[in-house]
Design an enzyme around this catalytic site. Structure first.
Site, PDB file in Angstrom:
ATOM      1  N   HIS A  71      13.012  -2.922   1.666  1.00 40.39           N
ATOM      2  CA  HIS A  71      12.193  -1.543   2.640  1.00 40.39           C
ATOM      3  C   HIS A  71      12.951  -0.712   2.149  1.00 40.39           C
ATOM      4  O   HIS A  71      14.525  -0.231   2.193  1.00 40.39           O
ATOM      5  CB  HIS A  71      11.814  -1.472   4.213  1.00 40.39           C
ATOM      6  CG  HIS A  71      11.457  -2.297   4.548  1.00 40.39           C
ATOM      7  ND1 HIS A  71       9.661  -1.901   4.346  1.00 40.39           N
ATOM      8  CD2 HIS A  71      11.699  -3.060   5.196  1.00 40.39           C
ATOM      9  CE1 HIS A  71       8.906  -3.397   5.086  1.00 40.39           C
ATOM     10  NE2 HIS A  71      10.011  -4.343   5.265  1.00 40.39           N
ATOM     11  N   ARG A 105       5.917  11.080  -2.140  1.00 42.92           N
ATOM     12  CA  ARG A 105       5.269  11.083  -1.021  1.00 42.92           C
ATOM     13  C   ARG A 105       5.991  10.709  -0.366  1.00 42.92           C
ATOM     14  O   ARG A 105       7.415  10.229  -0.455  1.00 42.92           O
ATOM     15  CB  ARG A 105       4.449   9.034  -1.015  1.00 42.92           C
ATOM     16  CG  ARG A 105       4.192   8.338   0.825  1.00 42.92           C
ATOM     17  CD  ARG A 105       4.335   7.248  -0.330  1.00 42.92           C
ATOM     18  NE  ARG A 105       4.156   6.782   1.771  1.00 42.92           N
ATOM     19  CZ  ARG A 105       4.596   5.178   2.186  1.00 42.92           C
ATOM     20  NH1 ARG A 105       4.426   4.483   1.437  1.00 42.92           N
ATOM     21  NH2 ARG A 105       3.753   5.090   3.601  1.00 42.92           N
ATOM     22  N   TYR A 114      11.286   8.767   1.210  1.00 45.48           N
ATOM     23  CA  TYR A 114      11.296   7.372   0.339  1.00 45.48           C
ATOM     24  C   TYR A 114      12.025   7.674  -0.848  1.00 45.48           C
ATOM     25  O   TYR A 114      12.305   7.561  -1.426  1.00 45.48           O
ATOM     26  CB  TYR A 114       9.622   7.295  -0.084  1.00 45.48           C
ATOM     27  CG  TYR A 114       9.358   6.560   1.558  1.00 45.48           C
ATOM     28  CD1 TYR A 114       9.471   5.502   2.278  1.00 45.48           C
ATOM     29  CD2 TYR A 114       8.227   7.631   1.756  1.00 45.48           C
ATOM     30  CE1 TYR A 114       8.759   5.127   2.947  1.00 45.48           C
ATOM     31  CE2 TYR A 114       7.499   6.659   3.128  1.00 45.48           C
ATOM     32  CZ  TYR A 114       7.731   6.225   4.009  1.00 45.48           C
ATOM     33  OH  TYR A 114       7.025   4.900   4.848  1.00 45.48           O
ATOM     34  N   ALA A 150       2.813  -0.149   4.651  1.00 47.44           N
ATOM     35  CA  ALA A 150       2.532  -0.860   6.221  1.00 47.44           C
ATOM     36  C   ALA A 150       1.840  -2.201   6.744  1.00 47.44           C
ATOM     37  O   ALA A 150       2.047  -2.859   7.444  1.00 47.44           O
ATOM     38  CB  ALA A 150       1.157   0.121   5.912  1.00 47.44           C
ATOM     39  N   GLU A 167      12.106  -9.424   1.936  1.00 50.35           N
ATOM     40  CA  GLU A 167      11.778  -8.503   2.653  1.00 50.35           C
ATOM     41  C   GLU A 167      12.641  -7.257   2.545  1.00 50.35           C
ATOM     42  O   GLU A 167      13.522  -6.961   2.678  1.00 50.35           O
ATOM     43  CB  GLU A 167      11.385  -8.458   3.892  1.00 50.35           C
ATOM     44  CG  GLU A 167      10.728  -7.307   4.671  1.00 50.35           C
ATOM     45  CD  GLU A 167      10.128  -7.562   6.114  1.00 50.35           C
ATOM     46  OE1 GLU A 167      10.555  -8.476   6.659  1.00 50.35           O
ATOM     47  OE2 GLU A 167      10.458  -6.226   6.502  1.00 50.35           O
ATOM     48  N   PRO A 186       0.847  -1.207   0.186  1.00 49.76           N
ATOM     49  CA  PRO A 186      -0.020  -0.184  -0.060  1.00 49.76           C
ATOM     50  C   PRO A 186       0.926   1.364  -0.948  1.00 49.76           C
ATOM     51  O   PRO A 186       1.772   1.233   1.049  1.00 49.76           O
ATOM     52  CB  PRO A 186      -0.623  -0.134   1.481  1.00 49.76           C
ATOM     53  CG  PRO A 186       0.215  -1.160   2.696  1.00 49.76           C
ATOM     54  CD  PRO A 186       0.655  -2.070   1.239  1.00 49.76           C
ATOM     55  N   ASN A 187       0.266   2.127  -1.009  1.00 57.53           N
ATOM     56  CA  ASN A 187       0.923   3.764  -1.027  1.00 57.53           C
ATOM     57  C   ASN A 187       1.794   3.316  -1.976  1.00 57.53           C
ATOM     58  O   ASN A 187       3.104   5.386  -2.102  1.00 57.53           O
ATOM     59  CB  ASN A 187       0.705   4.124   1.029  1.00 57.53           C
ATOM     60  CG  ASN A 187       0.070   4.128   1.455  1.00 57.53           C
ATOM     61  OD1 ASN A 187      -1.148   4.604   0.899  1.00 57.53           O
ATOM     62  ND2 ASN A 187      -0.645   4.073   1.674  1.00 57.53           N
ATOM     63  N   ARG A 197      13.038   4.426  12.423  1.00 62.22           N
ATOM     64  CA  ARG A 197      11.606   5.063  12.369  1.00 62.22           C
ATOM     65  C   ARG A 197      11.460   5.381  14.131  1.00 62.22           C
ATOM     66  O   ARG A 197      11.169   4.405  14.430  1.00 62.22           O
ATOM     67  CB  ARG A 197      10.500   5.224  11.052  1.00 62.22           C
ATOM     68  CG  ARG A 197      12.186   5.109  10.122  1.00 62.22           C
ATOM     69  CD  ARG A 197      11.326   5.800   8.515  1.00 62.22           C
ATOM     70  NE  ARG A 197      10.017   5.790   8.785  1.00 62.22           N
ATOM     71  CZ  ARG A 197       8.955   5.779   7.596  1.00 62.22           C
ATOM     72  NH1 ARG A 197       9.334   4.547   6.495  1.00 62.22           N
ATOM     73  NH2 ARG A 197       8.248   6.725   7.462  1.00 62.22           N
ATOM     74  N   ASN A 238       8.101  -5.964  -0.773  1.00 59.95           N
ATOM     75  CA  ASN A 238       8.129  -4.519   0.025  1.00 59.95           C
ATOM     76  C   ASN A 238       6.160  -5.060   0.790  1.00 59.95           C
ATOM     77  O   ASN A 238       5.708  -4.219  -0.094  1.00 59.95           O
ATOM     78  CB  ASN A 238       8.022  -3.084  -0.424  1.00 59.95           C
ATOM     79  CG  ASN A 238       8.573  -2.235   0.411  1.00 59.95           C
ATOM     80  OD1 ASN A 238       7.563  -1.843   1.597  1.00 59.95           O
ATOM     81  ND2 ASN A 238       8.566  -0.408  -0.009  1.00 59.95           N
TER      82      ASN A 238
HETATM   83  C1  DQA Z   1       8.199   1.015   4.119  1.00 59.88           C
HETATM   84  C2  DQA Z   1       8.437   1.040   5.622  1.00 59.88           C
HETATM   85  C3  DQA Z   1       6.465   0.684   5.510  1.00 59.88           C
HETATM   86  O1  DQA Z   1       7.226   1.914   7.796  1.00 59.88           O
HETATM   87  C4  DQA Z   1       6.153   1.909   5.027  1.00 59.88           C
HETATM   88  O2  DQA Z   1       4.618   1.513   6.150  1.00 59.88           O
HETATM   89  C5  DQA Z   1       5.964   1.601   3.581  1.00 59.88           C
HETATM   90  C6  DQA Z   1       7.200   1.858   2.926  1.00 59.88           C
HETATM   91  C7  DQA Z   1       9.841   0.847   3.358  1.00 59.88           C
HETATM   92  O3  DQA Z   1       9.673   0.969   2.139  1.00 59.88           O
HETATM   93  O4  DQA Z   1      10.318   1.747   3.542  1.00 59.88           O
HETATM   94  O5  DQA Z   1       4.594   1.996   3.321  1.00 59.88           O
HETATM   95  O6  DQA Z   1       7.853  -0.071   3.383  1.00 59.88           O
END
Ligand code: DQA
Length: 151
Positions: free
Chosen positions: A100, A18, A23, A77, A98, A10-11, A107, A74
């Site tokens: 990020h 964003r 990011y 959240a 995994e 998501p997002n 964080r 990835n």
């Molecule tokens: C994320 C880190 C997560 O905590 C966050 O909710 C994201 C992006 C990252 O790529 O740093 O949406 O996965």
């Protein structure tokens, strides 16, 4: 030739706009293009899916078991909340990495726990788009080693 699925949660469709301080300024398309280049260098096939919906990510993980040899994920959240995504990865027993963009351990505390981490080969966190490229490389190395052991 190995086939790898890259899942974006998501997002991540909003990358570029964003929170660029966290990011970076690359869009999701930019990252996918970099991954395509890396995949060509490594000699593997690569497919992408982004979804803002937990169930769609679970469905994609299930479908991957017959279509792909490994997953780079990835989960955004959902990393910190989704037992369903963790269970899906464990259920298909495909090697997964995994990734990020940000260093989740630097964080907020709620980002320090990953439900996904115990069911993947490893985690790469904090290197921006390089996290994806390093994750892809690590996954392909892992698959290559598995193949030579099983020969
Ligand atoms: C994320 C880190 C997560 O905590 C966050 O909710 C994201 C992006 C990252 O790529 O740093 O949406 O996965």
């Amino acid at each position: 030739m190995f086939s790898i699925l890259v899942l974006h949660g998501p997002n991540l469709n909003l990358l570029g706009k964003r929170e660029p301080g966290i990011y970076g300024s690359l869009t999701l398309d930019d990252i996918n293009r970099l991954l395509e280049k890396e995949a060509a260098t490594l000699g593997v096939n690569i497919s992408f899916l982004q979804s803002n919906h937990e169930g769609a990510l679970v469905d994609a993980i299930h479908a991957a078991s017959t279509l792909h040899q490994g997953i780079v994920i990835n989960a955004g959240a959902y990393t910190h909340t989704s037992v369903a995504i963790r269970d899906a990865i464990a259920a298909v027993s495909l090697p997964a990495v995994e990734v990020h963009l940000s260093n989740i351990y630097r964080r907020e505390e709620f980002r320090h726990h990953s439900h996904i981490a115990p069911v993947v080969i490893g985690q790469i966190s904090g290197f921006g788009s390089d996290s994806y490229l390093l994750g892809l490389r690590a996954l392909v190395n892992h698959l290559t080693q598995l193949k030579s052991v099983n020969k």
